[in-house]
Design an enzyme around this catalytic site. Structure first.
Site, mmCIF file in Angstrom:
data_model
loop_
_atom_site.group_PDB
_atom_site.id
_atom_site.type_symbol
_atom_site.label_atom_id
_atom_site.label_comp_id
_atom_site.label_asym_id
_atom_site.label_seq_id
_atom_site.Cartn_x
_atom_site.Cartn_y
_atom_site.Cartn_z
ATOM 1 N N LYS A 77 0.841 -1.202 0.000
ATOM 2 C CA LYS A 77 0.000 0.000 0.000
ATOM 3 C C LYS A 77 0.875 1.251 0.000
ATOM 4 O O LYS A 77 1.930 1.285 0.657
ATOM 5 C CB LYS A 77 -0.909 -0.023 1.224
ATOM 6 C CG LYS A 77 -1.960 1.074 1.270
ATOM 7 C CD LYS A 77 -2.867 0.884 2.481
ATOM 8 C CE LYS A 77 -3.924 1.974 2.582
ATOM 9 N NZ LYS A 77 -4.805 1.773 3.755
ATOM 10 N N SER A 152 -9.633 1.941 3.002
ATOM 11 C CA SER A 152 -8.756 2.692 2.116
ATOM 12 C C SER A 152 -7.759 1.821 1.352
ATOM 13 O O SER A 152 -7.095 2.301 0.440
ATOM 14 C CB SER A 152 -7.983 3.737 2.929
ATOM 15 O OG SER A 152 -7.177 3.109 3.921
ATOM 16 N N SER A 176 -9.950 -0.534 7.184
ATOM 17 C CA SER A 176 -9.409 -0.296 5.843
ATOM 18 C C SER A 176 -8.733 -1.486 5.188
ATOM 19 O O SER A 176 -8.369 -1.423 4.019
ATOM 20 C CB SER A 176 -8.429 0.879 5.875
ATOM 21 O OG SER A 176 -9.116 2.085 6.076
#
Length: 486
Positions: A77, A152, A176
């Site tokens: 990420k 996210s 997330s």
């Protein structure tokens, strides 16, 4: 070569047996990612040159037969710092930021000869639940390209779900990792707070953030957690608890295991079809010998309100460092120091980030601290107490991961309140610092639905045990999206 029907251990064996070289594996993985990038937009930076260079080095050195991660390419990420590889947190503010050091998790991956294949798209500074607040555009759900992948960590979830990466790292502040895992039909785990170092994770809410693994199977997930967990003296919130073999209970039956199902997790606001999927999952666990009983977590309904005050307050503090002076974006045409601050932050941050900075700053202000932040912290303690009372009598807690399946891109991005409520089932876990997993439990209108399994602090092994038993008894994890433009 799609990663739908192969495990990390099977892939490792192919490398050991020289059926496949690391260079071939990495090259094929890059080709897959790049072929689908235009449709999915799941990566911000693809690390082709460096990944192939490292693959060649590992091929020349040879695969360590005892290290199942040697030569395996995984995605990371884009809020996790990578030395020499652009790290943006999906924000204009860090659009051209190249770090000079690695996050602890990245160091640990590299110590096991894991190859970082690229940096995945996400909500800006991890603020959002749909990967629609990214400065680099929306990510699309591989099951239906008109729908969000969740957030996210939407880019990490998407690349694994699409079969383009065998594993990815995400971060979880209020759901997330787990919510996008639910929306895309994969396994996502938020470990106990402190289990994994946050050093090198671009901070959103420091008392809530936790890095975690995202994979197609429970066993692969435990194997990835094994190599990234553990004490780090550079992170003062890192736990010194001994790191067990998280896969040690996988394969053991769950007969007699006591599992609580909170009535609040199947209450108002939860899609009826999602409830039906969870009830079927309860029956599977019961058939496996577990004892599933209704329980209550009475303060869980206050979790969203407490979370957005605490998380936003911590974000307003953490994001002060982005000021246009030290690093990152700096506005042009500035005439004073105040201009540098105001214009840089006005132009560099997106609307959702600004919204949370304003909310957090207000909550911490002299006139509001007692009424908002202090009260939210007290509610957090009550939520922790609820979990502690349940765990005196139960081994695990289960429920849906998200109230609904994935929704259409653009449907909720302009409605912050509705968007925030999508995390109502995941947020209490972060407030309490507990480990939790989402894994595939069924489908509603062709879209995946996740089962959330919550464990006691530092008891990830029991969570993996139950998750693996459920996975073995069902075939939802074997289904995958047909990658075609819809």
């Amino acid at each position: 070569m799609k990663f739908f029907d192969i495990s990390v251990s099977e892939l490792h064996q192919k490398l050991v047996d020289k059926e496949l070289t690391v260079t071939e594996l990495v090259s094929q993985t890059l080709d897959q990612i790049e072929a689908d990038q235009k449709v999915l937009n799941d990566f911000i930076t693809i690390n082709r040159t460096d990944a192939l260079s490292k693959a060649k080095e590992i091929d020349e050195k040879g695969i360590d037969p005892d290290n199942i991660w040697a030569g395996i390419p995984i995605a990371v990420k884009d809020n996790i710092i990578t030395k020499g590889l652009k790290t943006t947190a999906a924000s204009k503010m860090l659009g051209n930021f190249t770090p000079i050091y690695d996050a602890t998790v990245v160091e640990r991956l590299q110590a096991h000869d894991v190859i970082i294949i690229g940096k995945t798209n996400m909500d800006e500074f991890a603020m959002g639940g749909s990967t629609e607040t990214s400065f680099f555009g929306d990510t699309h759900n591989p099951w239906d390209h008109t729908k969000v992948p969740g957030g996210s960590s939407g880019g990490s979830a998407t690349t694994v779900s699409a079969g383009n990466s065998i594993a990815a790292l995400g971060s979880d502040t209020g759901g997330s990792i787990r919510q996008p895992a639910s929306y895309t039909g994969i396994v996502g785990v938020k470990p106990t707070y402190g289990r994994i170092s946050r050093y090198g994770l671009i901070a959103f809410g420091s008392s809530l953030d936790q890095i975690g693994p995202m994979t197609r199977s429970v066993e692969d997930n435990a194997a990835l957690l094994n190599i990234i967990a553990g004490l780090d003296e550079r992170d003062l919130t890192s736990s010194d608890k001994e790191v067990p073999d998280f896969a040690s209970k996988i394969g053991k039956d769950i007969k007699g295991m006591k599992i609580g199902l909170p009535k609040e997790y199947l209450g108002e606001g939860i899609d009826e079809a999602v409830k039906a999927v969870i009830q079927e999952a309860v029956q599977v666990l019961t058939d496996l010998g577990a004892v599933v009983e209704e329980i209550s977590l009475p303060r869980s309904n206050y979790g969203v309100a407490a979370y957005y005050i605490i998380g936003s307050s911590e974000a307003s503090s953490n994001l002060q460092r982005f000021d246009g002076i030290r690093y990152g974006y700096r506005a042009d045409d500035v005439k004073s120091l105040e201009d540098v601050y105001v214009k840089t932050r006005s132009e560099g941050f997106g609307d959702e980030v600004k919204r949370r900075i304003m909310l957090g700053t207000y909550s911490l202000s002299a006139g509001s601290y007692d009424a908002y932040f202090k009260k939210a912290a007290q509610v957090r303690t009550l939520i922790i107490n609820d979990f502690n009372q349940v765990f005196e009598n139960y081994d695990l807690i289960i429920g849906p991961t998200a109230p609904t399946p994935a929704y259409a891109i653009g449907a909720e991005v302009d409605d912050p309140t509705t968007m925030y409520m999508n995390d109502i089932l995941t947020i209490p876990v972060n407030l309490a610092g507990l480990p939790a997993m989402s894994l595939p439990a069924g489908f509603v209108d062709g879209m995946p639905v996740g089962l959330q399994i919550i464990a006691k602090p530092f008891d990830e092994e029991t969570m993996y045990q139950a998750g693996a038993a459920f996975e073995k008894a069902t075939d939802f994890h074997q289904k995958h999206p047909e990658m075609e433009d819809k």
